[in-house]
Design a protein around this motif. Structure first.
Motif, PDB file in Angstrom:
ATOM      1  N   GLU A  75       1.723   8.352  17.102  1.00  0.00           N
ATOM      2  CA  GLU A  75       2.549   7.659  15.985  1.00  0.00           C
ATOM      3  C   GLU A  75       2.498   6.108  16.266  1.00  0.00           C
ATOM      4  N   LYS A  84       4.905  11.189  19.803  1.00  0.00           N
ATOM      5  CA  LYS A  84       5.395   9.712  19.609  1.00  0.00           C
ATOM      6  C   LYS A  84       4.398   8.646  19.895  1.00  0.00           C
ATOM      7  N   ARG A 115       0.594   3.100  14.479  1.00  0.00           N
ATOM      8  CA  ARG A 115       1.158   1.665  13.838  1.00  0.00           C
ATOM      9  C   ARG A 115       0.798   0.742  14.567  1.00  0.00           C
TER      10      ARG A 115
END
Length: 123
Positions: free
Chosen positions: A89, A86, A93
């Motif tokens: 990710e 996570k 982003r």
């Protein structure tokens, strides 16, 4: 403790607890007659689920952590792996949004320069 008290202690709702049980995030509660009875471990799992959701985890991601987990202990090693994914990710982003922001700043500057350079401004 009954479901209402478990909901109160964990800061979640009765409806959420029932949903988590139905999708396998929370082990089925013991029964005392027709009432569900929860222990402290269940409350800790509910708190973990709520915190994880607030940090951006989807229920499907949490299901991956708890898939096949039946023991009384949290699967901390698997949770750490999912957290690492996570974080990666989110980092990707952030980088993409940072690039997009820079491109918008450049685009805005080029528009301003085009406005200044426009021959119609001299009329």
């Amino acid at each position: 403790m009954y479901i209402g008290q478990a909901a109160q202690r964990s800061g979640t709702t009765i409806k959420s607890i029932r949903h988590y049980e139905s999708i396998g995030l929370l082990p089925a509660a013991q029964r005392l007659g027709k009432y569900r009875v929860y222990d402290q471990h269940s409350v800790e799992l509910l708190i973990f689920i709520k915190c994880a959701q607030q940090l951006g985890f989807r229920l499907k991601e949490l299901q991956a952590i708890f898939a096949g987990h039946k023991g009384p202990q949290m699967p901390w090693d698997l949770a750490r792996q999912v957290i690492a994914v996570k974080k990666q990710e989110i980092g990707e982003r952030i980088a993409a949004l940072s690039l997009q922001h820079s491109q918008l700043v450049e685009f805005e500057a080029s528009l301003e320069q085009a406005r200044v350079d426009c021959p119609l401004n001299s009329l």
